[in-house]
Every structure is written in structure tokens, then in C-alpha cells.
Design a protein around this motif. Structure first.
Motif, PDB file in Angstrom:
ATOM      1  N   THR A  68     -26.834   6.714  -1.592  1.00 38.39           N
ATOM      2  CA  THR A  68     -26.977   6.096  -0.271  1.00 38.39           C
ATOM      3  C   THR A  68     -26.342   4.710  -0.244  1.00 38.39           C
ATOM      4  O   THR A  68     -25.622   4.358   0.705  1.00 38.39           O
ATOM      5  CB  THR A  68     -28.460   6.000   0.108  1.00 38.39           C
ATOM      6  N   ARG A  69     -26.600   3.914  -1.280  1.00 37.64           N
ATOM      7  CA  ARG A  69     -26.071   2.549  -1.322  1.00 37.64           C
ATOM      8  C   ARG A  69     -24.551   2.549  -1.278  1.00 37.64           C
ATOM      9  O   ARG A  69     -23.928   1.780  -0.524  1.00 37.64           O
ATOM     10  CB  ARG A  69     -26.543   1.828  -2.582  1.00 37.64           C
ATOM     11  N   VAL A  70     -23.914   3.402  -2.074  1.00 37.05           N
ATOM     12  CA  VAL A  70     -22.448   3.462  -2.109  1.00 37.05           C
ATOM     13  C   VAL A  70     -21.901   3.912  -0.761  1.00 37.05           C
ATOM     14  O   VAL A  70     -20.935   3.334  -0.231  1.00 37.05           O
ATOM     15  CB  VAL A  70     -21.980   4.410  -3.231  1.00 37.05           C
ATOM     16  N   ALA A 114     -25.409  10.560   7.134  1.00 37.30           N
ATOM     17  CA  ALA A 114     -25.497  11.409   5.948  1.00 37.30           C
ATOM     18  C   ALA A 114     -26.055  10.637   4.758  1.00 37.30           C
ATOM     19  O   ALA A 114     -26.844  11.178   3.964  1.00 37.30           O
ATOM     20  CB  ALA A 114     -24.122  11.986   5.616  1.00 37.30           C
ATOM     21  N   ALA A 115     -25.653   9.369   4.625  1.00 38.45           N
ATOM     22  CA  ALA A 115     -26.143   8.554   3.513  1.00 38.45           C
ATOM     23  C   ALA A 115     -27.656   8.447   3.538  1.00 38.45           C
ATOM     24  O   ALA A 115     -28.326   8.552   2.494  1.00 38.45           O
ATOM     25  CB  ALA A 115     -25.519   7.157   3.585  1.00 38.45           C
ATOM     26  N   ASN A 116     -28.212   8.264   4.706  1.00 40.42           N
ATOM     27  CA  ASN A 116     -29.662   8.126   4.822  1.00 40.42           C
ATOM     28  C   ASN A 116     -30.400   9.452   4.674  1.00 40.42           C
ATOM     29  O   ASN A 116     -31.622   9.463   4.498  1.00 40.42           O
ATOM     30  CB  ASN A 116     -30.019   7.461   6.150  1.00 40.42           C
ATOM     31  N   GLU A 117     -29.681  10.559   4.738  1.00 37.60           N
ATOM     32  CA  GLU A 117     -30.292  11.858   4.489  1.00 37.60           C
ATOM     33  C   GLU A 117     -30.384  12.175   3.002  1.00 37.60           C
ATOM     34  O   GLU A 117     -31.185  13.032   2.603  1.00 37.60           O
ATOM     35  CB  GLU A 117     -29.490  12.961   5.185  1.00 37.60           C
ATOM     36  N   ALA A 118     -29.579  11.524   2.174  1.00 38.21           N
ATOM     37  CA  ALA A 118     -29.551  11.843   0.741  1.00 38.21           C
ATOM     38  C   ALA A 118     -30.937  11.796   0.097  1.00 38.21           C
ATOM     39  O   ALA A 118     -31.307  12.715  -0.654  1.00 38.21           O
ATOM     40  CB  ALA A 118     -28.575  10.918   0.010  1.00 38.21           C
TER      41      ALA A 118
END
Length: 478
Positions: A68-70, A114-118
Motif C-alpha cells: 500500500t505504501r509503495v 487498489a492500494a487501500n484494498e491490499a
């Protein structure tokens, strides 16, 4: 601004292909060569897949919060660089700068979502049937992915594939379009600069048939995702099926529109004029087959044509241009062919129908009324600034026409009656039905087609599911 000579990215290194072969990139507004793109050999592809395989082992074990961070970092870099990337996008694809900026903003939104769904990729515990047994289902990334993206939205279409794949823990070898390489490369660069480990994302260009066959059949590639035409999609899906590869296909469309007698007709006409000619009509979900109730037809056409007359066709880099050129000469020739065929079969030309200017791929916004059902324009995806409009007497007639073709990506309806909405929602065969609005393919919504428009979804939690596989783990006490 200057346009770069675009390179391949393999193992986080930007490089030429092994044979140093390149292809010219043209500005569709004036047909001038503005740069080059490096072309990969099969050896380059093998390098990219080998790196993706090793990168997958790193990325799949990277904690979800770190993924998410990346990804959020990449979205932020994309946003910071939006103006320079928008200029590259307009130079190579032709769309007005305002549309380029909007595409970049949407792409950053896709990545953030999408990052926050990881961290929300959950398994489950299943109650056992016997004492001393534990049963669980865990979700795992499917493996290295081969992704193929088109030229019409060269940043957004990449984001729609890269973002859910990375969020799920997969690595990718991305084959982007040779016509629009720089903007795709800038999106990839944002991920690299944000700290994506080497090998997790590769970018290649080259001869499409050679690359697709090599990547799809490669043993290390476990998933295929493709956006493009239905004929090509069928070929790639068949090849993937021979090798038991999972596939997502986002293919062509020929979106029907039903404007009911009780609709806000003026609003429908304005909305459809804006939607139809966005990106010069080069959108798979573009409204193309417009069916208008007989009693509303005259009002619709008056407002529709008035709105179209406000469109300013020109170089997308120039202030005031609201519709740019077609992306390549192939589309220009196709528009002429479709228009001439429809007119020869009895259609009337309400506006447009001609090329504009002495250079560049410009075609006038075109409206054909009452075309024959056997016209090419009513049976093959126009993918350009050509709309068709005709009357219908009864709703069932319009629904039958909406479902007549093998396409089933998007459909549109305009009505004030909830009864009509309910019937259309039940009977129209499409992956998405947009009612009283233009398409808004937000990241949180699943987007995909039925019939020959493909299968699988991009957007929503369903987009991550495409890159995950379930593993059942059942443990019994010794």
C-alpha cells in the motif's frame, strides 16, 4: 515540449532492446515524427519474465501495508508530475490537454483505491465437521502476469491492470501500445521511483503478435489480462486456454442508447453529445447506437446537433480544442468507410462525414440518421466520432435492437419512469447500464462485458479477485 526516446524497463533498468531496434512515434495532429520507442526481442522478453518471476517471490512476501505504501507513493508522484505527463499524452495520442489531465487524475485515483484494498484481502475460517479439525481458506496471488494495454487510454488502462495486480501481490510484464509509449512509461516510472522492488514490474514494446505469443505461452506467466478488440481478444484467449492460463478480457463494445418518451430529452441529448465525442469517440463504452422514442426524436436531434456544433476540433495542445485527432490513419480510413457505406444503404447525414484539414488525422463529428440495419456502422464497433440515431415506436423494439449484436459491454438509458428502469435493468444485455448519465467507470465499480465484449472485471473488489487464487488448508490433530 521535447518528447523522449522511450526505452524498455527490465529489472528496474531502462534499456534498449538487444538489437537496438526502434519504431517511430508520430504526433497524430500533424503526422510528424516526435520520437522513438525501443522494441524488444524474444531474449528481452525472456529477461523480463525471469525478472518478473524473481520479483514475484519478493513482492508476494511483502506485507500488504508495505505494498500500500509503495502504491500510494506512485499515485502521489503521478499527481505531482501530471502536467508534464499530460503534455506527453496529448502529443502522442492527440486528445485535448483537459482530457489528458483528467485521465491522469483518474489513474491516480485507481491506484489509490487498489492500494487501500491490499490490506483487505481476507481469507476465512470454515467450521469443521469433526472435532480436532481446523479448516481455512486463504487467498494467494496467482503469479506473474502478462498485461496488454491499448493506445486510447494509455495511462488509465495501464493503471486498471497494474494497480489491482500489485495490490494482490502479483508481478507483471506490461506490453503497452507502441503508438503511445511515453505516457505508459511515465506511469511505470512513478512506481519505480516510489520504491517498487526490481523485477516486480517490467515494460516492453514490440511486434504485438510476437510478444503476445511469447508471453502467453511462457511457463512462468500464470495470468493474462488484455484490453483491445474482440477479434484479437478471441485469439489471445484461445492461446491462453491451450496453456491453462487465467484470463481477463476487456474487449470491444457497440453501446446502445434508449431515450424513452418520458425522458428529459434535452439533458439526454447534451449528455450523449459530450460522451460520444470524448476522446474523439475512441472509447469502448462510447454511446454509438442511439434509439429515440418517436415523440422525442425532433427535440432530441435539435439539441444533439446544437451541442455538437459547439465542439472545436483541433490540435489537442492548443487552447480551445475540445476534440483532437484520431490516434492513427487507420481510424481515419475506417470513419470514411463506415460513413460512405451507411449513406450508400440509405442513411441520412445530419452533420460531419468528412476529413478536416490537409494534415493530421482529423475527422468531423458525424451523425447518421435512420441507417439500415445491415450497415457496417450498426454491426461493427465504430471506435471514432460517428454516431447513429433512429426512431423507435415501442420499448420492446428498442430492447431487441440493443441486444441484437454480440457486443455487451455498456448500455445507456434515459427515462423518468422507475418501471422502465426496472425493465431495462432486467432485459438489456450489458456489463453496465448507465441510466440518465454518461459513463463513470469509478475504481470502486466492477467494469466488464458479456458476450463478445469479454469476461472478468476491472474495478471494484472483483478486480483484485482476478489476481488471486484460493487455497484450502485443512488441519487435523495428530
Amino acid at each position: 515540449m521535447s518528447y523522449p526516446n522511450v526505452l524498455l524497463l527490465i529489472d528496474n533498468v531502462w534499456r534498449e532492446g538487444r538489437r537496438n531496434a526502434t519504431r517511430a512515434v508520430h504526433n497524430p495532429a500533424n503526422e510528424e515524427v516526435i520520437g522513438t520507442v525501443a522494441l524488444a526481442t524474444t531474449t528481452d522478453l525472456d529477461d523480463a519474465v525471469a525478472c518478473a518471476a524473481s520479483g514475484f517471490e519478493v513482492w508476494r512476501r511483502t506485507p500488504a501495508v508495505e505494498r500500500t505504501r509503495v502504491m500510494l507513493g506512485a499515485a502521489e508522484l503521478l499527481t505531482q508530475r501530471a502536467e508534464s505527463i499530460a503534455n506527453l499524452l496529448t502529443l502522442e495520442q492527440g486528445k485535448p490537454l483537459a482530457e489528458s489531465r483528467a485521465e491522469i487524475a483518474m489513474s491516480a485515483d485507481i491506484i489509490r483505491w487498489a492500494a487501500n484494498e491490499a490490506p483487505r484481502i481476507y481469507g476465512r475460517i470454515v467450521p469443521p465437521r469433526a472435532a480436532g479439525v481446523q479448516q481455512m481458506v486463504q487467498k494467494e496471488p496467482v503469479g506473474p502476469v502478462a498485461a496488454f494495454t491499448p493506445w486510447n487510454f494509455p495511462i488509465a488502462q495501464v493503471a486498471r491492470k497494474v494497480a489491482p495486480a500489485l495490490a494482490s501481490g502479483c508481478s507483471l510484464v506490461l506490453k503497452a501500445a507502441e503508438e503511445t509509449p511515453a505516457s505508459a512509461a511515465e506511469l511505470v516510472r512513478a512506481f519505480v521511483d516510489a520504491g517498487l522492488p526490481a523485477g516486480v514490474l517490467a515494460l516492453v514494446f514490440g511486434e504485438p503478435a510476437e510478444i503476445s505469443e511469447h508471453l502467453i505461452t511462457h511457463r512462468a506467466i500464470r495470468k493474462i489480462t488484455f484490453t483491445g478488440s474482440t477479434p484479437v481478444g478471441k485469439q489471445l484467449a484461445a492461446l491462453a486456454g491451450m496453456h491453462m492460463k487465467r484470463v481477463t478480457m476487456e474487449l470491444g463494445g457497440h453501446a446502445p442508447v434508449i431515450v424513452a418518451a418520458d425522458a428529459d430529452v434535452a439533458r439526454a441529448a447534451r449528455t450523449l453529445a459530450d460522451a460520444k465525442f470524448r476522446n474523439a469517440g475512441q472509447i469502448c463504452l462510447s454511446p454509438t447506437r442511439m434509439m429515440v422514442a418517436q415523440t422525442a426524436f425532433d427535440e432530441f436531434m435539435e439539441t444533439f446537433l446544437a451541442r455538437i456544433r459547439e465542439i472545436r476540433v483541433g490540435d489537442g495542445m492548443l487552447e480551445g480544442s475540445t476534440m483532437g485527432p484520431l490516434a492513427n490513419k487507420r481510424r481515419l480510413d475506417a470513419m470514411e468507410r463506415l460513413t460512405h457505406d451507411a449513406l450508400s444503404r440509405g442513411a441520412s447525414l445530419a452533420t460531419g462525414g468528412v476529413r478536416l484539414g490537409d494534415s493530421g488525422n482529423f475527422f468531423a463529428p458525424t451523425v447518421l440518421t435512420e441507417p439500415s440495419k445491415d450497415s457496417l456502422v450498426l454491426n461493427s464497433e465504430p471506435f471514432g466520432p460517428v454516431a447513429t440515431v433512429w426512431r423507435f415506436a415501442e420499448l420492446g423494439e428498442a430492447i431487441a435492437e440493443a441486444n441484437r449484436l454480440d457486443y455487451g459491454l455498456s448500455a445507456y438509458a434515459f427515462t423518468r419512469a422507475i418501471k422502465t428502469v426496472s425493465r431495462l435493468a432486467a432485459e438489456v444485455q450489458a456489463g453496465t447500464l448507465w441510466v440518465n448519465q454518461a459513463a463513470a467507470a469509478w475504481p470502486e465499480l466492477p467494469f466488464g462485458g458479456v458476450k463478445d465484449s469479454g469476461y472478468g472485471y476491472e474495478g471494484g473488489p472483483e478486480s483484485l479477485d482476478a489476481y488471486l487464487q484460493a487455497k484450502t488448508v485443512a488441519i487435523s490433530d495428530v
